[in-house]
Design an enzyme around this catalytic site. Structure first.
Site, mmCIF file in Angstrom:
data_model
loop_
_atom_site.group_PDB
_atom_site.id
_atom_site.type_symbol
_atom_site.label_atom_id
_atom_site.label_comp_id
_atom_site.label_asym_id
_atom_site.label_seq_id
_atom_site.Cartn_x
_atom_site.Cartn_y
_atom_site.Cartn_z
ATOM 1 N N LYS A 51 10.726 -9.839 -37.765
ATOM 2 C CA LYS A 51 11.600 -9.882 -38.946
ATOM 3 C C LYS A 51 11.882 -8.459 -39.426
ATOM 4 O O LYS A 51 13.028 -8.093 -39.720
ATOM 5 C CB LYS A 51 10.943 -10.707 -40.058
ATOM 6 C CG LYS A 51 11.005 -12.196 -39.773
ATOM 7 C CD LYS A 51 10.044 -13.017 -40.618
ATOM 8 C CE LYS A 51 10.031 -14.463 -40.108
ATOM 9 N NZ LYS A 51 8.960 -15.281 -40.656
ATOM 10 N N GLN A 95 4.731 -15.148 -45.334
ATOM 11 C CA GLN A 95 4.486 -15.751 -44.018
ATOM 12 C C GLN A 95 3.427 -16.846 -44.125
ATOM 13 O O GLN A 95 2.329 -16.606 -44.607
ATOM 14 C CB GLN A 95 4.056 -14.660 -43.026
ATOM 15 C CG GLN A 95 3.934 -15.133 -41.602
ATOM 16 C CD GLN A 95 5.260 -15.588 -40.991
ATOM 17 O OE1 GLN A 95 6.288 -14.932 -41.138
ATOM 18 N NE2 GLN A 95 5.246 -16.721 -40.319
ATOM 19 N N ASP A 118 13.695 -18.066 -47.901
ATOM 20 C CA ASP A 118 13.093 -19.035 -46.981
ATOM 21 C C ASP A 118 13.490 -20.460 -47.402
ATOM 22 O O ASP A 118 13.257 -21.415 -46.667
ATOM 23 C CB ASP A 118 11.563 -18.884 -47.047
ATOM 24 C CG ASP A 118 10.921 -19.042 -45.682
ATOM 25 O OD1 ASP A 118 11.656 -19.067 -44.688
ATOM 26 O OD2 ASP A 118 9.677 -19.144 -45.631
#
Ligand code: NAD
Length: 293
Positions: A51, A95, A118
């Site tokens: 990322k 994460q 997200d």
């Protein structure tokens, strides 16, 4: 059989990101993404690394925050609060999974919904359910929808069966595909571990999505002739023939079903390529929304 590869479709998304990024830059704005990694799980580390690399390739401001596995819930929430207040950051991603002592849901709820690229904050999931385009949809489901769109696969009026009901994939993808507009308007059935006689249900699917997490679970008996198959699964299995001793496979037994499908996504090289692309797109859109461009 048509192979729906992720890389060329992700490239289309990246080209759009570049155009949008250039417009923002010309107006004096730099989109920024912060990724928070707790602990040192190798798979999570690898995801965070890719990322960060992709952000830098596109020219985005990228911040990688690494915290020890024994961080307290309070200290992690303080990290989120700081990022929420940081003007240079437009997207925040924590994460997952987090170490067991941490409350993932509370962490997600703490992220400012306007920075929740997200798409897992209740506000954004609510917007997804309400067909409100100002929200952010989770990246993997958006990537699946984009693959169908870019491959010219009609979803309107089609029966989509999704196997897997996680918020991260199955449930969110169901909301996207049953919504209104392009790449949607489908009739969606969601199956899961308690579904009875799964093969008779999945054989009704025009489009079958596998998001289960069990290697090679879907075989030819689960499919009708000419179905489109989207394989979200990423599973590592032992493979003594490979150099590393293991390899990645999907939830679908690709070799066994490929001649029965009209189109199918491979693993690796399929849906997995789309997730980061959609994250970049969401981050750039978060910046545009913030600055009103
Ligand atoms: P999860 O474990 O949260 O959910 C799995 C789902 O499968 C559950 O809803 C469960 O009910 C269902 N299931 C389990 N056994 C079943 C059975 N026997 N019959 C029918 N349904 C069954 O997993 P997830 O986070 O949704 O991920 C699913 C897969 O997708 C995993 O392989 C994961 O690695 C992969 N994944 C890939 C990406 C990507 O970028 N391509 C992103 C997220 C997840």
């Amino acid at each position: 059989m048509k192979l729906i590869e992720g890389a060329p479709i992700a490239e289309v998304v990246y080209r759009e990101c570049e155009t949008s990024f250039a417009e923002l830059k010309a107006a004096g704005h730099l989109p920024g993404l912060a990724v928070v990694l707790v602990g040192d799980d190798p798979a999570s580390k690898a995801y965070v690394g890719s990322k960060d690399r992709k952000c830098r390739e596109l020219g985005l401001h990228s911040v990688k925050i690494e915290k020890p596995a024994d961080i307290s819930q309070g200290d992690l929430l303080a990290v989120i609060d700081e990022l929420n207040a940081d003007e240079a950051i437009h997207g925040i991603l924590v994460q997952m999974p987090l170490p067991r002592h941490l409350d993932e849901e509370e962490v997600i709820r703490r992220i400012d919904p306007a920075k929740d690229v997200d798409g897992l904050h209740p506000v954004n999931l609510g917007k997804l359910a309400m067909d409100d385009p100002t929200g952010f949809a989770p990246c993997t489901p958006s990537g699946c929808q984009r693959m169908l769109l870019e491959s010219g696969i009609e979803t309107e009026g089609k029966h989509v069966v999704i196997v897997g009901r996680s918020l991260l994939v199955g449930k969110s993808l169901a909301l996207l595909l049953m919504g209104k507009g392009k790449g949607a308007n489908a009739t969606v059935t969601v199956a899961h571990s308690r579904t009875k006689d799964l093969p008779s249900l999945t054989r009704q699917a025009d489009i079958l999505v596998a998001a289960i997490g069990i290697p090679h679970f879907i075989g030819p008996d689960h499919l009708k002739e000419g179905a489109v198959v989207i394989d979200v699964g990423i599973n590592r299995i032992d493979d003594p023939a490979s150099k590393s001793g293991s390899r990645l496979v999907g939830d679908v037994d690709f070799e066994a079903v490929k001649d029965k499908c009209e189109a199918i996504t491979p693993v690796p090289g399929g849906v997995g390529r789309m997730t980061i692309a959609m994250l970049m797109a969401n981050t750039i859109r978060a910046c545009r929304l913030k600055v009103g461009l």
